[in-house]
Design a protein around this motif. Structure first.
Motif, PDB file in Angstrom:
ATOM      1  N   LYS A 258       0.848  -1.116  -0.005  1.00 36.27           N
ATOM      2  CA  LYS A 258       0.027  -0.073   0.041  1.00 36.27           C
ATOM      3  C   LYS A 258       0.985   1.413   0.142  1.00 36.27           C
ATOM      4  CE  LYS A 258      -4.057  -1.623   0.345  1.00 36.27           C
ATOM      5  NZ  LYS A 258      -5.309  -1.377  -0.541  1.00 36.27           N
ATOM      6  N   ALA A 270      -2.893   3.031  -2.484  1.00 35.54           N
ATOM      7  CA  ALA A 270      -3.110   2.054  -3.765  1.00 35.54           C
ATOM      8  C   ALA A 270      -2.304   0.725  -3.520  1.00 35.54           C
ATOM      9  CB  ALA A 270      -3.206   2.712  -5.016  1.00 35.54           C
ATOM     10  N   ASP A 271      -2.724  -0.074  -4.169  1.00 38.58           N
ATOM     11  CA  ASP A 271      -1.561  -1.376  -4.036  1.00 38.58           C
ATOM     12  C   ASP A 271      -0.556  -1.182  -5.311  1.00 38.58           C
ATOM     13  OD1 ASP A 271      -2.490  -2.939  -1.902  1.00 38.58           O
ATOM     14  OD2 ASP A 271      -4.254  -3.825  -3.200  1.00 38.58           O
ATOM     15  N   PRO A 345       0.571   0.296 -10.391  1.00 40.27           N
ATOM     16  CA  PRO A 345      -0.506  -0.052  -9.449  1.00 40.27           C
ATOM     17  C   PRO A 345      -1.151  -1.300 -10.004  1.00 40.27           C
ATOM     18  CG  PRO A 345      -0.810   1.707 -11.039  1.00 40.27           C
ATOM     19  CD  PRO A 345       0.465   1.550 -11.092  1.00 40.27           C
ATOM     20  N   MET A 347      -4.571  -3.230 -10.633  1.00 38.57           N
ATOM     21  CA  MET A 347      -5.636  -2.530 -10.948  1.00 38.57           C
ATOM     22  C   MET A 347      -6.816  -3.396 -11.121  1.00 38.57           C
ATOM     23  SD  MET A 347      -4.629   0.897 -13.041  1.00 38.57           S
ATOM     24  CE  MET A 347      -3.377   0.045 -14.388  1.00 38.57           C
ATOM     25  N   ASP A 456       2.863   6.270  -9.775  1.00 39.68           N
ATOM     26  CA  ASP A 456       2.243   6.909  -8.553  1.00 39.68           C
ATOM     27  C   ASP A 456       1.313   8.232  -8.748  1.00 39.68           C
ATOM     28  OD1 ASP A 456       4.357   8.479  -8.515  1.00 39.68           O
ATOM     29  OD2 ASP A 456       4.953   7.973  -6.437  1.00 39.68           O
ATOM     30  N   ASP A 479      -6.847   7.394 -10.769  1.00 38.16           N
ATOM     31  CA  ASP A 479      -7.480   6.749  -9.538  1.00 38.16           C
ATOM     32  C   ASP A 479      -7.086   5.239  -9.769  1.00 38.16           C
ATOM     33  OD1 ASP A 479      -7.968   5.736  -7.240  1.00 38.16           O
ATOM     34  OD2 ASP A 479      -9.967   7.075  -7.281  1.00 38.16           O
ATOM     35  N   PRO A 480      -6.363   4.392  -9.473  1.00 41.76           N
ATOM     36  CA  PRO A 480      -6.001   3.101  -9.684  1.00 41.76           C
ATOM     37  C   PRO A 480      -7.191   2.194  -8.842  1.00 41.76           C
ATOM     38  CG  PRO A 480      -4.087   3.634  -8.604  1.00 41.76           C
ATOM     39  CD  PRO A 480      -4.938   5.000  -9.119  1.00 41.76           C
ATOM     40  N   THR A 481      -7.645   2.845  -7.932  1.00 41.88           N
ATOM     41  CA  THR A 481      -8.526   2.206  -6.788  1.00 41.88           C
ATOM     42  C   THR A 481      -9.870   2.418  -7.073  1.00 41.88           C
ATOM     43  OG1 THR A 481      -8.569   4.158  -5.310  1.00 41.88           O
ATOM     44  CG2 THR A 481      -6.827   2.742  -5.077  1.00 41.88           C
TER      45      THR A 481
END
Length: 482
Positions: A258, A270-271, A345, A347, A456, A479-481
């Protein structure tokens, strides 16, 4: 009753390939489904003979019988670059329309659909689509462009360790006045099969179309059309594009962590996966960006990711407005292998959007306007046989010379009264790492000589098939989340 020409693109993702569990693998799955539902207005509807009874000359083209055979490198690159430039412009227009939002599209899938409509169009409709795709406004020259593009699409189907599939089809009402020349050319160039359907039997037709979709999407979409089509539908065009692949150099699952991802107005955790090693990379001082290539293990498919070198000084949109695909391609050609530390990321993203506004913004306008859209080379609304028109269409389709007078005849063909009503694009993207153990010492992560590419903050990413040079998939990630 309003006429409509409805086209729908849908993309989804999966976690398996050929029935094997791919969980934990570096997997990209791309699926683009496109349908065009054509209706004739009441005042335009004619009691035509069944399409099977139409007798017109069979077209001979220069498309090779071997579906994997490639066009010449020079012509291949011209068409591929035109399609990629179209996709890049479309994506940038969508970025302007949907500020700071994730956007995922398939340039090749959308271009394939437009090429199929271009085959059946005349007049201003033809000119706008042709110019937007980077094709010629000369119908004769476009026959060669169609053949080149068709060859590239079929070449995508030459699979090795990854899998890319492209297919298209046309479902035609038994009494639709489909031009036989269009039917033949669609198959010869794009391998589009023409299938019969009775649109009066709405539920049965919906099931037949959904079965085709299921068969051409590795079984991942079973109910593509959820509601029966209007009984006034005469033609449905579909295309499907599928891709899945694994990284050549796996990310390291145990180092996924994270970390902060800097969105335009705030931050989110985000991962971010980790990789390190030698990758094609370049930092362009001229354009103030850096770009990295992440190859797949098939030796012919690559994911490229680029972003502003200093995101606080220049936004992703500002960067993409400043450059174009040709410049990106030139930068790629200058990339060299460099030792890199990569954070990317993990995703699982869905994007749903309408393409009408973006297509209009890049020049495709008339096909959306009732009464002005003209697809007279696809549908023949004239019940009286005109030998002059038929001879001209046949000569041009067979590659014979086109004169100004003959083009005027084509532009004045009876308008069948159909238009594009809406363009929807639904995409789901999954990117993750694969591998069960790290293969390098952790000390390499901190190597001072390594370049750092940390995705990032907002970035642009696309997948390119290096054999055809076609960009099959592209996205901007804010926004990868999400």
């Amino acid at each position: 009753m309003n006429d409509s020409f409805w086209f729908h693109a849908r993309t989804s993702s999966c976690y398996s390939l050929n029935g094997q569990n791919m969980e934990g693998s570096a997997l990209i799955f791309l699926l683009v489904l496109t349908t065009l539902c054509i209706q004739l207005s009441e005042q335009e509807t004619v009691d035509a003979d069944p399409v099977e009874s139409t007798t017109m000359p069979v077209i001979q083209t220069t498309v090779p019988n071997d579906q994997t055979a490639m066009p010449t490198v020079q012509k291949e690159n011209i068409i591929a670059n035109a399609i990629n430039d179209f996709g890049y412009k479309l994506l940038v227009k969508m970025m302007n329309e949907k500020k700071n939002s994730n956007i995922i599209v398939s340039p090749t899938g959308v271009a394939g659909l437009l090429a199929m409509t271009l085959l059946g169009s005349v007049g201003t409709t033809h000119n706008e689509i042709a110019e937007t795709l980077g094709f010629s406004q000369d119908i004769l020259q476009n026959r060669k462009n169609h053949e080149q593009f068709g060859g590239l699409l079929q070449a995508l189907n030459a699979n090795v360790s990854s899998k890319t599939l492209y297919a298209d089809a046309m479902f035609v009402d038994a009494h639709a006045p489909l031009r036989e020349l269009y039917r033949n050319y669609l198959y010869d160039v794009y391998r589009g099969e023409v299938l019969s359907a009775n649109f009066n039997q709405t539920e049965e037709t919906k099931n037949i179309i959904n079965e085709w979709v299921t068969n051409h999407t590795e079984g991942k979409i079973e109910q593509f059309i959820k509601n029966p089509l209007p009984i006034s539908t005469k033609v449905v065009l579909l295309s499907a594009l599928y891709f899945s692949g694994q990284w050549e150099k796996p990310f390291l699952p145990e180092y996924t962590a994270k970390m902060s991802f800097k969105r335009p107005t705030d931050e989110v955790m985000a991962d971010l996966m980790l990789n390190f090693g030698t990758f094609p990379y370049i930092f362009s001082e001229k354009h103030d960006l850096h770009i990295i290539a992440l190859p797949y293990n098939d030796t012919e498919t690559t994911m490229y990711a680029l972003k502003p070198r200093f995101p606080k000084k220049m936004t992703l949109l500002d960067l993409m407005l400043k450059i174009d695909y040709e410049q990106i391609d030139n930068i790629i050609n200058e990339m060299i292998p460099r030792k890199c530390v990569v954070r990317f990321p993990k995703m699982d993203i869905k994007s749903s959007t309408s393409l009408e506004n973006a297509l209009k913004a890049i020049g495709v306008k008339t096909m959306f306007i009732p009464g002005e859209a003209n697809f007279a080379l696809m549908i023949n609304s004239n019940t009286v046989v005109n030998k002059t028109e038929e001879n001209i269409i046949t000569r041009i389709t067979n590659g014979e010379d086109e004169s100004k007078g003959e083009r005027n005849v084509l532009d004045n063909l009876p308008n069948p009264g159909i238009y594009v009503d809406s363009v929807l694009h639904d995409v789901k993207l999954t990117i993750n790492e694969y591998g069960t153990e790290a293969v390098a010492a952790t000390s390499a992560i901190l190597a001072r000589s390594a370049e750092q590419f940390y995705a990032d903050s907002p970035f642009y990413v696309f997948i390119r098939n290096e054999r055809t040079k076609l960009v099959t998939f592209s996205a901007v990630i804010f926004d990868p989340t999400n």
